[in-house]
Design an enzyme around this catalytic site. Structure first.
Site, PDB file in Angstrom:
ATOM      1  N   ASP A 135       1.794  40.606  58.365  1.00  0.00           N
ATOM      2  CA  ASP A 135       3.037  41.213  58.834  1.00  0.00           C
ATOM      3  C   ASP A 135       3.195  42.654  58.360  1.00  0.00           C
ATOM      4  O   ASP A 135       4.225  43.034  57.787  1.00  0.00           O
ATOM      5  CB  ASP A 135       4.247  40.395  58.369  1.00  0.00           C
ATOM      6  CG  ASP A 135       4.147  38.927  58.705  1.00  0.00           C
ATOM      7  OD1 ASP A 135       3.596  38.609  59.769  1.00  0.00           O
ATOM      8  OD2 ASP A 135       4.611  38.094  57.903  1.00  0.00           O
ATOM      9  N   GLU A 173       9.464  37.434  68.126  1.00  0.00           N
ATOM     10  CA  GLU A 173       9.852  37.767  66.753  1.00  0.00           C
ATOM     11  C   GLU A 173       9.266  39.121  66.384  1.00  0.00           C
ATOM     12  O   GLU A 173       8.665  39.801  67.206  1.00  0.00           O
ATOM     13  CB  GLU A 173       9.352  36.686  65.788  1.00  0.00           C
ATOM     14  CG  GLU A 173       7.855  36.456  65.841  1.00  0.00           C
ATOM     15  CD  GLU A 173       7.394  35.204  65.112  1.00  0.00           C
ATOM     16  OE1 GLU A 173       8.244  34.419  64.676  1.00  0.00           O
ATOM     17  OE2 GLU A 173       6.175  35.024  64.984  1.00  0.00           O
TER      18      GLU A 173
END
Length: 555
Positions: free
Chosen positions: A20, A188
């Site tokens: 991420d 997301e």
């Protein structure tokens, strides 16, 4: 005319469990952070000037007041942080899914100290991001369950204005986008950018495993409506099959250099020994060009490549990582982490100079864990809380490596153990440990797996742990050398009173239980030192003189 050969760089730029990624630029300097989940300290932060060579300068969340991981699993804790720079201040926004929700911390110096959290009220969901508009307004985006959701993955991206002075959301919350696919799975990881008058909304969708992807939409208005790009997804490997050497790229962030180039950082995995990802999700760097007012990722191939030409930036020299940590410094190096928030002193670098001392405590390396959404208040139900064990570890960053430690440890009874652990999560691990059996000091290898079944809708949870002793041998030396070598998914374990007299305890042990897809979760494998009295009180300790970690390079 002389032909000048272009220089290239090798992906991933951050090997091992660095998922991420989020990036920002401050002048000629670049800063990158990644998720840290249930490890403490949290959110490692790196600095670079060339986007290729990165130096870790600290952790954003390095104090218990910033990071409460009590009661969470290793795949709980901190999800998907975003870093941004604006008018001399650095901002990091993220989600603590175990305790608290979404929050922001700030710093004048990215190396720290960072502030304590500003908790953002009425900000549901995960993967928050900040966007600073040209008119001075600030916007907060995140991903949350859609109002008409039929299943857990039915999510949407929402946005709302943020009062930066009060650290409060103001105005109306807006639904921005539901993803590129019809009934998109898990939209997301949103990030907003403004380029040539358009607001671009970059997201991940498809889930973070094999079908992961990066998609994009744009609008003339920050709150939409957003039109999805006809060329979506702009990055995915879902169509390349499971034999392709780089898998599941997604969850990306964009940065423009001072020279006008655009680059993307994204997570991806490198399966090996089959479709197994012991290294977890790693950080990759990918070139981006704009065509017809849309970004083209990895022009010419559309895939994440292992090598690219370097960015048009000056070379940034970074000190080479040392193979050995002698534990001579007053503080642990940035490479090291513990599991969950430390609530008591469990290690020392000063009680025995030149050694890392781990105290034997009742906390075990293996424990039963209820999912965060089912856990009760830990203050009222202490049996449901997973405490922090006496463990100091680092990421496994290579498919082939050797890790060696010199340890001084004399167990007093059968419950006292210390040694090296290969950890995927609470219940999938190998422990290469020294202990005592019927008065005899032994070294042994323990394999741990578990069977966990849960139903989030019914709130039911069942757990069955399985520990297997794979090998055991007597040892009588006060000092013990432990070495683990990995050749792909084959892990071998050696011990001895010296490196020269090392003996093989177990050969070619199957490492595939350390694959997060098999064990369940989002982290990569850690390797580190541990000590435990396994449920009992103890005044004993294990002393580690040094720890070596080195890649074994192919010939």
């Amino acid at each position: 005319m002389k032909n000048i050969e272009k220089q290239t760089f090798q992906n991933p730029i951050l090997p091992g469990f660095y998922p991420d990624p989020s990036i920002c630029r401050a002048g000629d300097d670049y800063y990158l952070i990644t998720s840290s989940f249930g490890f403490f300290p949290g959110v490692p932060i790196f600095h670079s000037k060339d986007l290729v060579n990165w130096e870790q300068i600290g952790h954003v969340l390095d104090r218990p007041s910033q990071l409460n991981l009590d009661g969470g699993g290793i795949s709980g804790g901190i999800y998907a942080p975003t870093i941004r720079y604006h008018n001399g201040t650095f901002y990091m926004v993220t989600t603590n899914i175990t305790n608290g929700g979404n929050f922001i911390v700030t710093a004048d110096n990215p190396a720290g100290p960072w502030s304590d959290p500003y908790w953002i009220e009425n900000a549901p969901g995960i993967d928050p991001s900040l966007f600073f508009d040209e008119d001075g307004k600030v916007y907060f985006t995140a991903a949350w369950m859609a109002k008409d959701a039929h299943k857990f993955s039915d999510m949407e991206i929402w946005g709302q204005e943020l009062d930066l002075t009060e650290m409060k959301l103001v105005g109306e919350r807006h639904s921005l986008w539901r993803g590129a696919l019809k009934n998109a799975h898990s939209p997301e990881g949103p990030h907003l950018y403004k380029v040539n008058g358009y607001y671009y909304l970059l997201i991940a969708e498809g889930g973070t495993q094999h079908f992961h992807a990066v998609t994009i939409a744009r609008s003339k208005n920050v709150f939409g409506p957003y039109e999805g790009y006809e060329g979506n997804p702009i990055l995915t490997h879902r169509h390349l099959g499971k034999k392709y050497p780089i898998s599941n790229p997604g969850h990306a962030d964009l940065v423009e250099t001072q020279n006008g180039e655009w680059w993307m950082v994204a997570l991806a995995s490198r399966p090996y020994g089959g479709y197994y990802k012991n290294l977890g999700r790693e950080t990759f760097l990918i070139p981006v060009e704009w065509e017809d007012e849309w970004p083209v990722v990895s022009p010419g191939t559309g895939r994440v490549e292992s090598t690219y030409d370097v960015p048009n930036l000056p070379f940034f020299s970074v000190a080479k990582n040392e193979v050995r940590d002698d534990f001579e410094d007053e503080k642990l190096g940035f490479v090291w982490n513990g599991i969950r928030t430390p609530r008591e002193d469990f290690y020392s670098l000063t009680e025995r100079s030149g050694y890392l001392r781990l105290k034997l405590r009742p906390q075990k390396m293996v424990d039963v864990l209820k999912p965060p959404s089912m856990s009760m208040n830990p203050e009222e139900n202490r049996e449901d809380v997973i405490d922090h064990p006496s463990f100091i570890g680092r990421r496994q960053q290579h498919m082939n490596f050797t890790a060696t430690v010199k340890m001084d440890f004399n167990p007093h009874n059968d419950d006292e153990t210390a040694g090296l652990a290969l950890v995927q999560n609470n219940n999938f691990q190998y422990r290469f440990e020294c202990s005592m059996v019927d008065g005899q000091k032994v070294v042994r290898l323990i394999k741990c797996t578990s069977k966990t079944e849960m139903d989030y809708l019914k709130g039911t949870f069942s757990y069955e742990n399985c520990e297997t002793k794979l090998a055991e041998a007597p040892c009588n030396s006060d000092s013990l050398y432990l070495k683990i070598t990995a050749s792909g998914q084959d892990y071998s374990f050696f011990y001895g009173e010296s490196l020269e007299k090392s003996q093989l305890l177990a050969d070619n042990v199957d490492g595939r239980i350390l694959n997060p897809d098999s064990a369940g979760g989002f982290v990569g494998t850690y390797i580190g030192m541990f000590a435990s009295s396994n449920g009992n009180q103890s005044e004993n300790a294990a002393d580690f003189d040094w720890f070596d970690y080195e890649e074994i390079k192919s010939k």
